[in-house]
Structure formats: structure tokens, C-alpha cells
Design a protein around this motif. Structure first.
Motif, PDB file in Angstrom:
ATOM      1  N   ILE A 222      -9.022  -9.157  -6.225  1.00 19.38           N
ATOM      2  CA  ILE A 222      -8.933  -8.826  -4.799  1.00 19.38           C
ATOM      3  C   ILE A 222     -10.127  -9.580  -4.090  1.00 19.38           C
ATOM      4  O   ILE A 222      -9.938  -9.985  -2.970  1.00 19.38           O
TER       5      ILE A 222
ATOM      6  N   LEU B 261      -4.119  -1.361  -7.998  1.00 20.30           N
ATOM      7  CA  LEU B 261      -5.060  -2.450  -7.530  1.00 20.30           C
ATOM      8  C   LEU B 261      -4.493  -3.598  -7.841  1.00 20.30           C
ATOM      9  O   LEU B 261      -4.941  -4.691  -7.300  1.00 20.30           O
TER      10      LEU B 261
ATOM     11  N   ILE C 278      -2.182  -3.980  -4.199  1.00 23.66           N
ATOM     12  CA  ILE C 278      -3.353  -4.529  -3.259  1.00 23.66           C
ATOM     13  C   ILE C 278      -3.139  -5.946  -3.071  1.00 23.66           C
ATOM     14  O   ILE C 278      -2.999  -6.496  -1.861  1.00 23.66           O
ATOM     15  N   PRO C 279      -2.945  -6.812  -3.968  1.00 23.97           N
ATOM     16  CA  PRO C 279      -2.614  -8.086  -3.739  1.00 23.97           C
ATOM     17  C   PRO C 279      -1.386  -8.428  -2.758  1.00 23.97           C
ATOM     18  O   PRO C 279      -1.210  -9.232  -2.104  1.00 23.97           O
TER      19      PRO C 279
ATOM     20  N   LEU D 102      -2.488  -7.744   0.673  1.00 26.52           N
ATOM     21  CA  LEU D 102      -3.230  -8.689   1.280  1.00 26.52           C
ATOM     22  C   LEU D 102      -2.371  -9.980   1.705  1.00 26.52           C
ATOM     23  O   LEU D 102      -2.533 -10.889   2.548  1.00 26.52           O
TER      24      LEU D 102
END
Length: 374
Positions: free
Chosen positions: A32, A295, A299-300, A303
Motif C-alpha cells: 500500500i 488490505l 485497498i489497492p 487507491l
């Protein structure tokens, strides 16, 4: 002290025997943070402009301001490129008034276009005055000795641009940055909460023994997954409807399109998250591992979903963003809510979302089938 050390040793032994947790505990934060570094170091954004019959001085000034300029003689062609999102603005000049027609849905790009064009107009005006002054002085240089009053003449130069008018293809000058990110946030939060809820619920049922009792019944894995999808699906469509209604009517998010179509996209994103959560819950052994998978898997996607402008990001990152379902959902929500797009324009993105649903449903079915046959 001995009790404290014994408890600490027990925790360390648990980590040592759980290789998956160790890997995700280290790889997750590094991945991350690396993505953040690439995104935040992507460089300055340079607006893409379609120029319709602009004078040479203004064209050169825009290039000097690092704008990406393409010249057109037909304004209709340039406006079509603006509608397709291939340029950020169309510039036309008539009777000294420079019209900047921007796409309008992204205030940051609009601000970049206006500031770049304003700086170019100022530079072009100064260059024009200097050039005219130099030409006049060159022609009158031989006469100044004989006609000294020429030194007192004030040269009035008509500027290239006397005024700038900004028009909007979508939205207006009251739209702020949050209005542009609002549709993306709606999709992201629905995706995250459904993923956590579904993943945690199934893992909790498994640790409580409920899942194991279900697997020994005659129920088929496909029926099991379908039941979970139907149950959670009813909840998620209610959730999506309430969240969207609150965002539009209470918070004040702009919505130029059909609210029913927005609900369809949000529900589709929720089903993608639900089926992905089913896949993860079949692999994760504890609720803590569900968070770890989030995660790595969620999360990627967040983003690369549109929160950050990927226009200056590396090409591999732009391609990678097209491999994630959140990107398609966020793009569809923006098209509907900010640009008033209909099913014809967003149908491909919705179809891709349902393609992810089918793939994740199949993977979840296979995972539960393997657990049933053990």
C-alpha cells in the motif's frame, strides 16, 4: 513477570505457526505504501486542449505553458472530442472573447485548464505588445532625430484576448472537489462495508460450527452460495438505496442521471463485494485474516479506483486499474451522477461488474465444494 513472558511467548508462537498472517502482516503495508508513493509522485497534470482557429501567438503561449494542444478548424469535431473525454477543454476566440468550454465534472481539471489558459493569455498579450512595439520602433528609428515628438507617442495595442468566458459541458462553477469524488466514495464505502460484513459473518459461522453443519447436509455448494447471495443481496439493495438517497437528498451530491440506474450500479458493486467476500471467507480461518485480505484485495482497488488521477501514472498502473471491479463501478457512477449518462453509455461497465460477480460466484462455489468433499 513470568506470566507476562509466558503470554508474550504464546502470542509469538501463534504468529510463527501462521505463515499466512506473517506474509500479509508485512506485504500489506509495504504494498500500500508503495502504491501511494507511485501515485503521489506521478508528476504535474498537463491539460489537453482542442484549439479552434486560435492565433499563432496564443497557440505558442499555450505550448509554452506545457498544455497538450491539438488544432482543429471545425468546432463540432472538437466538441465531440470533449464529450468523449479525449480533451479537457475546447478553446475558441471570437471578437476578442476567448471561450473555454470545459468538460466540467472534475473541478481540479477545470482549475488546471483555466489557470493554464489565463497564464498563456497573459504571456501572449505581453509578447504581442513587445513585438508591435519593436516593429514600430524599427520603422520610426530613422525619423526620431528629425521628429522628436515621436518619443511622446503612446502606442495603444488592441489585445488578442479582451475577456475569458468559461462554459461547462457538465455541471457548473458551483461544483466542488467533493462533488467529483462523491460518486467514487459511494461505491467504495458500499464495497468495503459489504466485504467486511459478508466475510466476517461467514467466518464467524464457521468458527461457531454452523457452516460445518450446513456442509454435511444435502445442500449443494452452488445452493449454499446462492442462498448467501440472496440473503445478503436483499440487505445490500436496501443499504444501497438508503445510502444513495441520503447522499443525494440529505448531503447534496449532484445527480444528473437516473437514480434507479445509480441504485443498479451500487447494487452490482455490492454483489461483487459480496461474492469476493464469500471467496475470502472460504480461505480465511479467522476474522483477523479477513481484515488482512481486505488490505491486499480491497485497498489497492480503492487507491486505483479514481480517487487519484492516473493520467500521469505509469502505464502498467493504468492497465492494472482496469483489472479491478471498483474502477468500473466508480466510472459508471461518475458517468451517471455527474454527466447524466444512461444505460447505453454505462452498459459496458455494468456488464463487466456482473462478469466479476459470475467469476467470484464460481470461485466461491468451488471453494465450498472442496470443503464439503473433505
Amino acid at each position: 513477570m513470568r506470566n507476562i513472558l509466558a503470554l508474550a511467548r504464546r502470542i509469538l508462537q501463534q504468529f510463527a505457526h501462521d505463515k499466512r498472517t506473517i506474509v500479509m502482516f508485512i506485504v500489506g503495508p509495504v504494498l500500500i505504501l508503495w502504491l501511494f508513493s507511485v501515485l503521489l509522485n506521478a508528476g504535474t497534470y498537463h491539460p489537453s486542449l482542442a484549439l479552434v482557429n486560435l492565433p499563432r501567438e496564443l497557440r505558442e503561449a499555450l505550448v509554452d505553458e506545457d498544455a497538450v494542444c491539438v488544432e482543429y478548424s471545425d468546432s463540432a469535431v472538437a466538441l465531440e472530442l470533449l464529450r468523449d473525454g479525449k480533451v479537457d477543454a475546447v478553446l475558441t476566440l471570437k471578437n476578442g472573447v476567448l471561450t473555454i468550454q470545459v468538460e466540467g465534472s472534475d473541478p481540479s481539471k477545470t482549475g488546471s485548464v483555466v489557470s493554464t489558459v489565463s497564464a498563456a493569455v497573459k504571456a501572449a498579450g505581453a509578447a504581442q505588445r513587445e513585438q508591435i512595439q519593436a516593429d514600430i520602433e524599427k520603422k520610426l528609428s530613422d525619423l526620431k532625430d528629425k521628429l522628436p515628438f515621436l518619443d511622446d507617442i503612446v502606442i495603444d495595442v488592441q489585445p488578442l484576448v479582451s475577456d475569458i468566458d468559461v462554459t461547462y459541458l457538465h455541471g457548473n462553477d458551483n461544483w466542488g472537489t467533493f462533488d467529483f469524488f462523491g460518486p467514487v466514495f459511494i461505491g467504495i464505502f458500499i464495497f468495503i462495508f459489504v466485504f467486511i460484513t459478508s466475510g466476517m459473518s461467514l467466518v464467524t459461522e464457521r468458527t461457531g460450527g454452523t457452516m460445518e453443519r450446513l456442509l454435511v447436509t444435502p445442500i449443494k455448494p452452488a445452493q449454499l452460495v446462492s442462498g448467501f447471495c440472496l440473503g445478503f443481496g436483499v440487505v445490500t439493495i436496501i443499504q444501497a438505496t438508503i445510502v444513495l438517497a441520503a447522499c443525494v437528498f440529505l448531503i447534496g451530491f449532484p445527480n444528473e442521471g437516473s437514480l434507479a440506474l445509480v441504485v443498479l450500479v451500487a447494487f452490482s458493486m455490492a454483489l461483487v463485494s459480496l461474492t469476493l467476500g464469500l471467496v475470502v471467507s472460504a480461505v480465511a480461518k479467522t476474522p483477523f485474516q479477513v481484515i488482512q485480505f481486505m488490505l491486499l484485495l480491497v485497498i489497492p482497488q480503492v487507491l486505483l479506483s479514481g480517487i487519484f488521477d492516473l493520467g500521469n501514472a505509469p502505464m502498467w498502473m493504468q492497465v492494472l486499474s482496469k483489472c479491478f471491479p471498483i474502477s468500473y463501478g466508480a466510472e459508471a457512477l461518475r458517468d451517471i451522477m455527474l454527466r447524466g449518462a444512461g444505460l447505453a453509455e454505462t452498459g459496458l461497465n455494468i456488464a463487466v461488474l456482473w462478469g466479476f460477480i459470475v467469476v467470484f460466484f464460481a470461485l466461491a462455489t468451488i471453494s465450498f465444494h472442496r470443503r464439503k468433499t473433505r
